[in-house]
Design an enzyme around this catalytic site. Structure first.
Site, PDB file in Angstrom:
ATOM      1  N   ARG A 233     120.209  53.806  63.712  1.00 46.40           N
ATOM      2  CA  ARG A 233     120.154  55.134  63.781  1.00 46.40           C
ATOM      3  C   ARG A 233     121.317  55.769  62.713  1.00 46.40           C
ATOM      4  O   ARG A 233     120.888  56.829  62.387  1.00 46.40           O
ATOM      5  CB  ARG A 233     120.380  55.883  65.137  1.00 46.40           C
ATOM      6  CG  ARG A 233     121.838  55.510  65.842  1.00 46.40           C
ATOM      7  CD  ARG A 233     121.929  55.622  67.279  1.00 46.40           C
ATOM      8  NE  ARG A 233     121.049  54.593  68.197  1.00 46.40           N
ATOM      9  CZ  ARG A 233     120.972  54.273  69.099  1.00 46.40           C
ATOM     10  NH1 ARG A 233     121.584  55.248  69.983  1.00 46.40           N
ATOM     11  NH2 ARG A 233     120.278  53.482  69.863  1.00 46.40           N
TER      12      ARG A 233
ATOM     13  N   LYS B  50     126.420  40.780  69.102  1.00 45.54           N
ATOM     14  CA  LYS B  50     125.394  40.258  69.983  1.00 45.54           C
ATOM     15  C   LYS B  50     125.410  38.978  70.546  1.00 45.54           C
ATOM     16  O   LYS B  50     126.131  38.238  69.741  1.00 45.54           O
ATOM     17  CB  LYS B  50     123.883  40.323  69.318  1.00 45.54           C
ATOM     18  CG  LYS B  50     123.507  41.811  68.743  1.00 45.54           C
ATOM     19  CD  LYS B  50     122.108  41.691  68.149  1.00 45.54           C
ATOM     20  CE  LYS B  50     121.520  43.012  67.813  1.00 45.54           C
ATOM     21  NZ  LYS B  50     121.261  44.095  69.324  1.00 45.54           N
TER      22      LYS B  50
HETATM   23  N1  BES Z   1     118.226  46.267  66.107  1.00 44.31           N
HETATM   24  C1  BES Z   1     118.363  46.429  67.685  1.00 44.31           C
HETATM   25  C2  BES Z   1     117.236  46.935  68.454  1.00 44.31           C
HETATM   26  C3  BES Z   1     116.239  45.695  68.746  1.00 44.31           C
HETATM   27  C4  BES Z   1     116.519  44.865  69.902  1.00 44.31           C
HETATM   28  C5  BES Z   1     115.238  45.467  67.991  1.00 44.31           C
HETATM   29  C6  BES Z   1     115.920  43.880  70.305  1.00 44.31           C
HETATM   30  C7  BES Z   1     114.358  44.393  68.458  1.00 44.31           C
HETATM   31  C8  BES Z   1     114.679  43.725  69.497  1.00 44.31           C
HETATM   32  C9  BES Z   1     119.241  47.765  67.454  1.00 44.31           C
HETATM   33  O1  BES Z   1     120.044  47.747  66.282  1.00 44.31           O
HETATM   34  C10 BES Z   1     120.190  47.669  68.503  1.00 44.31           C
HETATM   35  O2  BES Z   1     120.872  46.878  68.549  1.00 44.31           O
HETATM   36  N2  BES Z   1     120.209  48.450  69.587  1.00 44.31           N
HETATM   37  C11 BES Z   1     121.111  48.439  70.624  1.00 44.31           C
HETATM   38  C12 BES Z   1     121.564  49.894  71.037  1.00 44.31           C
HETATM   39  C13 BES Z   1     122.644  49.986  71.888  1.00 44.31           C
HETATM   40  C14 BES Z   1     124.025  49.552  71.495  1.00 44.31           C
HETATM   41  C15 BES Z   1     122.896  51.519  72.189  1.00 44.31           C
HETATM   42  C16 BES Z   1     120.081  47.885  71.807  1.00 44.31           C
HETATM   43  O3  BES Z   1     119.061  48.005  71.838  1.00 44.31           O
HETATM   44  O4  BES Z   1     120.780  47.319  72.648  1.00 44.31           O
HETATM   45 MN    MN Z   2     122.063  46.693  66.432  1.00 42.10          MN
END
Ligand code: BES
Ligand code: MN
Ligand code: ZN
Length: 506
Positions: free
Chosen positions: A362, A288
């Site tokens: 997931r 990230k």
């Molecule tokens: N934990 C994150 C989702 C999230 C984002 C929670 C912002 C709270 C605030 C999750 O694991 C994630 O990174 N999701 C990705 C999925 C994508 C790679 C398909 C996302 O939402 O960008």
């Molecule tokens: Mn994630």
């Protein structure tokens, strides 16, 4: 039991809350709070006004105070009166919902803090049927608005929180047993929310998968819940390839916690609650951006929520068997981290192509769902900070609700409404199912460009079979970017109250 003027809240809550059963003009709290409902007479306000010989109503008129949602009026009582301050909280309707009532009461705590007041008394002048409800919401609001996460401040805050909260009814109740129970209920529910907030706010250097599992086991011990913790070897032996793959990049090994609440009598139904427990989500190799990455210490809010709910069940004693299942891992980068494109076998047997290591929630949930299904639950609910896309769709305050069962979806949304938490139904669109198909394996862990929250839910759906299932994406509401009257910036404990409402009527 709530004793007259003596009972203290659970030690997590900073304010002691008790029933005030005298008459309102004798109440010696530093701040006396009365509701003023739009379109209704206000006997409590009128009675207080008489005690102040009309000065209260006069001051309200001078300030042009009119009852309405979010309106308030603060009045410095006369030196002769027992009260320091009187506060009228405006309500938009004669019968406000949980969210409006709690927010109004929470604003009173804000006023008390600003004026350095020690004690706050909230009165309800509702009908007999409603006043236990408003008493309960008041207790919840007093406890939640007094919440702070100050464990890591070595210098005491200048802020003084009121240490004493009282809840009274007008006119005074001849038999306050029901009101005491209502307060007790509110305090227990709030303690569950506070537990969820505390765990979620905890930084990831302190709260590793191991320590989160240890805290869960400690809680189980204290509350008399059955508890089983699967260590990394047991996770591998159970063929939870996805949990193992997500944890592979971290020196901190995964855990799976399984808590069970059993009623003393026969259970009417069996419920499984599964909560995402990523103690830190760096994104893995699909790392990230640095901006706001610190917020990903709250990526175990789903697990914390489930723990908050489980902690209250022995006190509320529903005639349900409830399984709390927490897959816990850290999503880190390292030499043994799972790579984009890796293919992993899930516990359920499906082969999964991990195209994006940041879609890790997931993955651990899929194995936890397979584990939960071995218990043959009548209902399976998973709660997870799953997708940023859900926040794009619904904004930051509302959870996305997905379900393969109409009755369960209806029950959850009704529970959220009663709890005063915002939730909205989302569709499991068949048209997007092709997006999670993999070129090389049975399924892949991301969808296409659009509908990211739905793709996440569709991925999970592949693991639930025919089990009545509900998925709650709490990425938005689990954390607040700024303070509200009911919660400081940070973890909110969202979902605990809704799940308790759901279980209470299941
Ligand atoms: N934990 C994150 C989702 C999230 C984002 C929670 C912002 C709270 C605030 C999750 O694991 C994630 O990174 N999701 C990705 C999925 C994508 C790679 C398909 C996302 O939402 O960008
Ligand atoms: Mn994630
Ligand atoms: Zn995550």
């Amino acid at each position: 039991m709530v004793g007259e003027e003596t009972r203290t809240a659970e030690k997590e809550a900073t304010v002691k809350i008790s029933l005030f059963s005298g008459s309102i003009e004798k109440c010696d709290a530093d701040l006396v709070v009365v509701p003023v409902r739009k379109g209704a007479v206000n006997p409590a306000f009128e009675r207080l006004d008489r005690a102040f010989r009309g000065a209260l109503a006069k001051a309200a008129a001078r300030e042009r105070f009119k009852p309405g949602k979010g309106k308030m009026f603060v009045w410095h009582g006369s030196a002769k009166g027992a009260h320091g301050l009187v506060m009228a909280i405006g309500l938009g309707t004669p019968e406000p919902d949980a969210a409006e009532w709690r927010t109004a009461v929470a604003r009173a705590i804000g006023i008390a803090v600003r004026h350095h007041l020690r004690s706050v008394a909230v009165f309800t002048d509702a009908t007999f049927e409603r006043r236990e409800l408003e008493a309960r919401w008041s207790a919840e609001a007093l406890a939640l608005a007094s919440y702070r996460f100050s464990r890591y401040r070595t210098k005491a805050s200048k802020e003084t929180l009121p240490g004493v909260g009282k809840v009274g009814v007008f006119p005074a109740a001849p038999d306050p047993a029901g009101l005491r129970r209502a307060l007790e209920h509110g305090l227990m529910a709030a303690a569950g929310v506070v537990l969820a907030r505390d765990l979620t706010n905890e930084p990831a250097n302190v709260l590793s998968p191991e320590t989160l599992a240890a805290r869960a086991a400690e809680l189980a011990q204290k509350k008399g819940l059955a508890c089983r913790v699967l260590d990394p070897a047991a996770i591998r032996e159970s063929k939870m390839g996805l949990i193992t793959a997500v944890a592979a990049g971290s020196d901190r090994e995964p855990r799976l916690v399984h808590l069970i609440y059993r009623p003393t009598g026969k259970a009417r139904r069996k419920v499984a609650l599964v909560g995402k427990g990523i103690t830190f989500d760096s994104g893995g190799i699909c790392i990230k951006p640095a901006k706001s990455m610190d917020e990903m210490k709250t990526d175990m809010a789903g697990a914390a929520l489930v723990l908050g709910v489980m902690s209250v069940l022995p006190d509320l004693a529903p005639d349900l068997e409830v399984h709390g299942i927490l897959p816990i891992a850290e999503n880190a980068v390292g030499g043994s981290a799972t790579r984009p494109g890796d293919v992993v076998k899930s516990m359920e047997g499906l082969m999964v192509e991990i195209v994006n290591t940041d879609a890790e929630g997931r993955l651990i949930l899929a194995d936890a769902i397979a584990y939960a299904r071995k218990e043959k639950p009548d209902v399976l609910v998973d709660l997870a900070t799953l997708t940023g896309a859900c926040m794009v769709a619904l904004g930051p305050f509302t959870a996305g609700v997905f379900s393969n069962d109409e009755a369960l979806a209806g029950a959850f949304l009704a529970a959220a409404a009663r709890a005063g938490e915002s939730a909205w139904r989302m569709p499991l669109l068949e048209s997007l199912e092709k997006d999670v198909r993999s070129d090389v394996a049975d399924i892949k862990n991301t969808g296409g460009k659009w509908g990211g929250a739905i793709a996440g839910a569709l991925f999970l759906k592949a693991f639930v079979g025919k089990t009545p299932w509900l998925h709650v994406d709490i990425a938005g509401p689990a954390r607040a970017d700024s303070a509200t009257p009911l919660c400081p910036k940070g973890a909110t404990g969202y979902g605990v109250l809704t799940c308790l409402e759901l279980l209470a009527r299941m």
